[in-house]
Design a protein around this motif. Structure first.
Motif, PDB file in Angstrom:
ATOM      1  N   SER A   1     -10.132 -15.015 -77.214  1.00 15.55           N
ATOM      2  CA  SER A   1      -9.455 -15.122 -76.088  1.00 15.55           C
ATOM      3  C   SER A   1     -10.361 -15.891 -75.162  1.00 15.55           C
ATOM      4  O   SER A   1     -10.285 -16.965 -74.282  1.00 15.55           O
ATOM      5  N   GLU A   2     -11.728 -15.257 -74.970  1.00 17.03           N
ATOM      6  CA  GLU A   2     -12.688 -15.925 -74.181  1.00 17.03           C
ATOM      7  C   GLU A   2     -13.071 -17.206 -74.798  1.00 17.03           C
ATOM      8  O   GLU A   2     -13.579 -18.189 -74.157  1.00 17.03           O
ATOM      9  N   LEU A   3     -13.363 -17.501 -76.056  1.00 19.72           N
ATOM     10  CA  LEU A   3     -13.661 -18.611 -76.710  1.00 19.72           C
ATOM     11  C   LEU A   3     -12.810 -19.668 -76.340  1.00 19.72           C
ATOM     12  O   LEU A   3     -13.150 -20.924 -76.156  1.00 19.72           O
TER      13      LEU A   3
ATOM     14  N   TRP B   1     -15.172 -43.558 -45.851  1.00 17.76           N
ATOM     15  CA  TRP B   1     -15.683 -42.067 -45.413  1.00 17.76           C
ATOM     16  C   TRP B   1     -14.331 -41.179 -45.683  1.00 17.76           C
ATOM     17  O   TRP B   1     -14.502 -39.902 -46.363  1.00 17.76           O
ATOM     18  N   ARG B   2     -13.178 -41.795 -45.764  1.00 19.04           N
ATOM     19  CA  ARG B   2     -12.052 -40.845 -46.056  1.00 19.04           C
ATOM     20  C   ARG B   2     -12.104 -40.807 -47.372  1.00 19.04           C
ATOM     21  O   ARG B   2     -11.813 -39.353 -48.188  1.00 19.04           O
ATOM     22  N   ALA B   3     -12.274 -41.653 -48.439  1.00 24.13           N
ATOM     23  CA  ALA B   3     -12.347 -41.712 -49.957  1.00 24.13           C
ATOM     24  C   ALA B   3     -13.516 -40.680 -50.473  1.00 24.13           C
ATOM     25  O   ALA B   3     -13.409 -39.745 -51.174  1.00 24.13           O
ATOM     26  N   CYS B   4     -14.652 -40.687 -49.591  1.00 25.86           N
ATOM     27  CA  CYS B   4     -15.865 -39.906 -49.745  1.00 25.86           C
ATOM     28  C   CYS B   4     -15.624 -38.585 -49.390  1.00 25.86           C
ATOM     29  O   CYS B   4     -16.015 -37.703 -50.394  1.00 25.86           O
ATOM     30  N   ILE B   5     -14.987 -38.132 -48.278  1.00 25.00           N
ATOM     31  CA  ILE B   5     -14.728 -36.717 -48.199  1.00 25.00           C
ATOM     32  C   ILE B   5     -13.747 -36.336 -49.385  1.00 25.00           C
ATOM     33  O   ILE B   5     -13.831 -35.110 -49.574  1.00 25.00           O
ATOM     34  N   HIS B   6     -12.711 -37.011 -49.501  1.00 24.76           N
ATOM     35  CA  HIS B   6     -12.048 -36.497 -50.709  1.00 24.76           C
ATOM     36  C   HIS B   6     -12.691 -36.400 -52.165  1.00 24.76           C
ATOM     37  O   HIS B   6     -12.466 -35.306 -52.845  1.00 24.76           O
ATOM     38  N   MET B   7     -13.537 -37.054 -52.127  1.00 26.76           N
ATOM     39  CA  MET B   7     -14.370 -37.069 -53.644  1.00 26.76           C
ATOM     40  C   MET B   7     -15.437 -36.135 -53.444  1.00 26.76           C
ATOM     41  O   MET B   7     -15.746 -35.684 -54.451  1.00 26.76           O
ATOM     42  N   ALA B   8     -15.874 -35.694 -52.473  1.00 30.68           N
ATOM     43  CA  ALA B   8     -16.689 -34.705 -52.132  1.00 30.68           C
ATOM     44  C   ALA B   8     -15.945 -33.066 -52.358  1.00 30.68           C
ATOM     45  O   ALA B   8     -16.473 -32.218 -52.600  1.00 30.68           O
ATOM     46  N   ALA B   9     -14.818 -33.243 -51.656  1.00 31.84           N
ATOM     47  CA  ALA B   9     -14.074 -32.123 -51.890  1.00 31.84           C
ATOM     48  C   ALA B   9     -13.387 -31.596 -53.208  1.00 31.84           C
ATOM     49  O   ALA B   9     -13.495 -30.466 -53.657  1.00 31.84           O
ATOM     50  N   GLY B  10     -13.221 -32.725 -53.950  1.00 34.47           N
ATOM     51  CA  GLY B  10     -12.794 -32.406 -55.137  1.00 34.47           C
ATOM     52  C   GLY B  10     -13.575 -31.494 -56.154  1.00 34.47           C
ATOM     53  O   GLY B  10     -13.002 -30.729 -56.878  1.00 34.47           O
ATOM     54  N   PRO B  11     -14.734 -31.948 -56.287  1.00 31.67           N
ATOM     55  CA  PRO B  11     -15.919 -31.042 -57.145  1.00 31.67           C
ATOM     56  C   PRO B  11     -15.746 -29.549 -56.583  1.00 31.67           C
ATOM     57  O   PRO B  11     -15.693 -28.769 -57.304  1.00 31.67           O
ATOM     58  N   TRP B  12     -15.815 -29.310 -55.311  1.00 31.85           N
ATOM     59  CA  TRP B  12     -16.137 -28.141 -54.849  1.00 31.85           C
ATOM     60  C   TRP B  12     -14.710 -27.300 -55.057  1.00 31.85           C
ATOM     61  O   TRP B  12     -14.758 -26.031 -55.602  1.00 31.85           O
ATOM     62  N   ILE B  13     -13.684 -27.813 -54.733  1.00 30.55           N
ATOM     63  CA  ILE B  13     -12.479 -27.189 -55.071  1.00 30.55           C
ATOM     64  C   ILE B  13     -12.235 -26.744 -56.675  1.00 30.55           C
ATOM     65  O   ILE B  13     -11.728 -25.783 -56.984  1.00 30.55           O
ATOM     66  N   SER B  14     -12.713 -27.731 -57.536  1.00 33.77           N
ATOM     67  CA  SER B  14     -12.456 -27.494 -59.089  1.00 33.77           C
ATOM     68  C   SER B  14     -13.397 -26.451 -59.538  1.00 33.77           C
ATOM     69  O   SER B  14     -13.132 -25.691 -60.227  1.00 33.77           O
ATOM     70  N   GLY B  15     -14.658 -26.600 -58.980  1.00 36.19           N
ATOM     71  CA  GLY B  15     -15.689 -25.326 -59.017  1.00 36.19           C
ATOM     72  C   GLY B  15     -15.197 -23.740 -58.513  1.00 36.19           C
ATOM     73  O   GLY B  15     -15.369 -22.735 -59.257  1.00 36.19           O
ATOM     74  N   ILE B  16     -14.698 -23.757 -57.324  1.00 37.40           N
ATOM     75  CA  ILE B  16     -13.928 -22.562 -56.758  1.00 37.40           C
ATOM     76  C   ILE B  16     -12.764 -22.175 -57.439  1.00 37.40           C
ATOM     77  O   ILE B  16     -12.705 -20.794 -57.745  1.00 37.40           O
ATOM     78  N   VAL B  17     -11.980 -23.057 -58.027  1.00 35.64           N
ATOM     79  CA  VAL B  17     -10.714 -22.642 -58.652  1.00 35.64           C
ATOM     80  C   VAL B  17     -11.222 -22.074 -60.176  1.00 35.64           C
ATOM     81  O   VAL B  17     -10.774 -21.194 -60.400  1.00 35.64           O
ATOM     82  N   TYR B  18     -12.039 -23.087 -60.968  1.00 38.62           N
ATOM     83  CA  TYR B  18     -12.514 -22.398 -62.262  1.00 38.62           C
ATOM     84  C   TYR B  18     -13.543 -21.164 -62.384  1.00 38.62           C
ATOM     85  O   TYR B  18     -12.744 -20.359 -63.272  1.00 38.62           O
ATOM     86  N   SER B  19     -14.374 -21.113 -61.387  1.00 31.05           N
ATOM     87  CA  SER B  19     -15.338 -19.866 -61.846  1.00 31.05           C
ATOM     88  C   SER B  19     -14.671 -18.667 -61.727  1.00 31.05           C
ATOM     89  O   SER B  19     -14.825 -18.044 -62.436  1.00 31.05           O
ATOM     90  N   PRO B  20     -13.875 -18.120 -60.742  1.00 38.79           N
ATOM     91  CA  PRO B  20     -13.219 -16.895 -60.767  1.00 38.79           C
ATOM     92  C   PRO B  20     -12.167 -16.721 -62.004  1.00 38.79           C
ATOM     93  O   PRO B  20     -12.194 -15.448 -62.356  1.00 38.79           O
ATOM     94  N   LEU B  21     -11.532 -17.667 -62.252  1.00 33.94           N
ATOM     95  CA  LEU B  21     -10.742 -17.438 -63.533  1.00 33.94           C
ATOM     96  C   LEU B  21     -11.420 -17.077 -64.964  1.00 33.94           C
ATOM     97  O   LEU B  21     -11.236 -16.449 -65.523  1.00 33.94           O
ATOM     98  N   HIS B  22     -12.663 -17.934 -64.980  1.00 34.09           N
ATOM     99  CA  HIS B  22     -13.653 -17.685 -66.082  1.00 34.09           C
ATOM    100  C   HIS B  22     -14.137 -16.413 -66.001  1.00 34.09           C
ATOM    101  O   HIS B  22     -14.256 -15.711 -67.022  1.00 34.09           O
ATOM    102  N   THR B  23     -14.861 -16.107 -64.942  1.00 32.41           N
ATOM    103  CA  THR B  23     -15.389 -14.856 -64.731  1.00 32.41           C
ATOM    104  C   THR B  23     -14.504 -13.735 -64.837  1.00 32.41           C
ATOM    105  O   THR B  23     -15.045 -12.577 -65.416  1.00 32.41           O
ATOM    106  N   GLY B  24     -13.474 -13.853 -64.054  1.00 33.51           N
ATOM    107  CA  GLY B  24     -12.453 -12.661 -64.221  1.00 33.51           C
ATOM    108  C   GLY B  24     -11.974 -12.490 -65.594  1.00 33.51           C
ATOM    109  O   GLY B  24     -11.639 -11.442 -66.053  1.00 33.51           O
TER     110      GLY B  24
END
Length: 299
Positions: free
Chosen positions: A174-176, A117-140
């Motif tokens: 720059s965007e490319l 369960w500890r590994a599953c929680i970490h593996m589930a949190a990783g994708p959410w963190i990557s999406g939350i970090v990448y999207s505002p940088l890309h959109t901004g």
């Protein structure tokens, strides 16, 4: 400096100016949205309420359903950042789910130890963190660039390939470059998925019984279909030349990769999964209904 008019707002043309077609589009998309919401909500509730489904496989499946709920609900101009969050996170979750299937089939004796369960929680949190970090940088970064062309977007939401057509030529690189970085990360994830499935297929071929091979392949088939569908549609949408694509084709592809996965994913994952079917039937009281239907009232 050349004479430029800064673009501060965008006009979305949508699908058609004909009233009858607008009614048809409204009905079709309403049915699609309701089907996606109902299907993914059933999976989320079934996994959350049924203790037999509290495993890593269904934990990741529940997260995928939550992502599909989000992506079908935020296709609005002011929510483009959230749409990128859900798309990027979904790619990452498909990679995590491929690793889960790899461990389950290639290392079955170590599955509970590796996918605790500890590994599953970490593996589930990783994708959410990557999406939350990448999207505002890309959109901004996208909206930071100057738009000096027309402000008309022949799309029903602020799709990034359509926005690229409006960026000034000297700012396009720059965007490319930012998109190339995102494609590079996504390509690494898909390479990991491919390598995982190569190892899975090798292991399945060594299973002596045909029934065992069929069972092992059945657990991977839904995920493989979803990955193939997601990869083919998204690659075509974002890697095709923006200058040569027609508006009708752009609209059709946008509908495919933004609206169809939330509808089809619950069907694909539940079609051959008895555990999901039983959990949904139990949740909606199907057993009680069938018992009452079989009851014979005697005078």
């Amino acid at each position: 400096m050349s004479n430029r008019t800064a673009v501060t707002e965008f006009l979305l043309l949508g699908f058609s100016d004909v009233w009858e077609l607008q009614i048809l589009h409204f009905v079709v998309f309403l049915v699609i949205c309701l089907a996606a919401l109902m299907g993914n909500l059933l999976i989320v509730m079934a996994v959350a309420l049924d203790r037999h489904l509290h495993t890593s496989m269904y934990l990741f499946l529940m997260n995928l359903a939550i992502l599909d709920l989000g992506s079908i609900s935020v296709i609005l101009p002011k929510s483009m950042s959230l749409f990128v969050v859900f798309i990027v996170t979904e790619i990452a979750f498909l990679t995590v789910m491929a690793y889960d299937r790899y461990v389950a089939i290639c290392q079955p004796l170590h599955y509970k130890r590796v996918m605790n369960w500890r590994a599953c929680i970490h593996m589930a949190a990783g994708p959410w963190i990557s999406g939350i970090v990448y999207s505002p940088l890309h959109t901004g970064n996208t909206f930071r660039l100057p738009f000096c062309q027309s402000n008309v977007i022949n799309q029903f939401f602020c799709e990034i390939p359509q926005l690229l057509k409006l960026i000034c030529s000297d700012s396009y690189l720059s965007e490319l470059g930012f998109i190339a970085f995102g494609v590079f990360i996504a390509a690494n994830w898909f390479v990991f998925i491919i390598v995982s499935y190569v190892q899975i297929f090798k292991t399945v071929q060594r299973i002596p019984s045909e029934q065992g091979r069929h069972k092992a392949f059945s657990t991977c088939l839904p995920h493989l279909i979803v990955v193939t569908k997601f990869l083919s549609i998204s690659s075509f949408a974002y890697l095709k030349p923006t200058s040569s694509s027609t508006s009708g084709l752009d609209l059709f592809v946008a509908v495919l990769y933004s609206m169809m996965p939330p509808v089809t994913n619950p069907i694909i994952y539940s079609m051959r999964n008895k555990e999901i079917k039983n959990a949904v039937k139990k949740m909606i009281g199907w057993r009680l209904f069938t018992k009452n239907k079989r009851t014979v009232c005697l005078p």
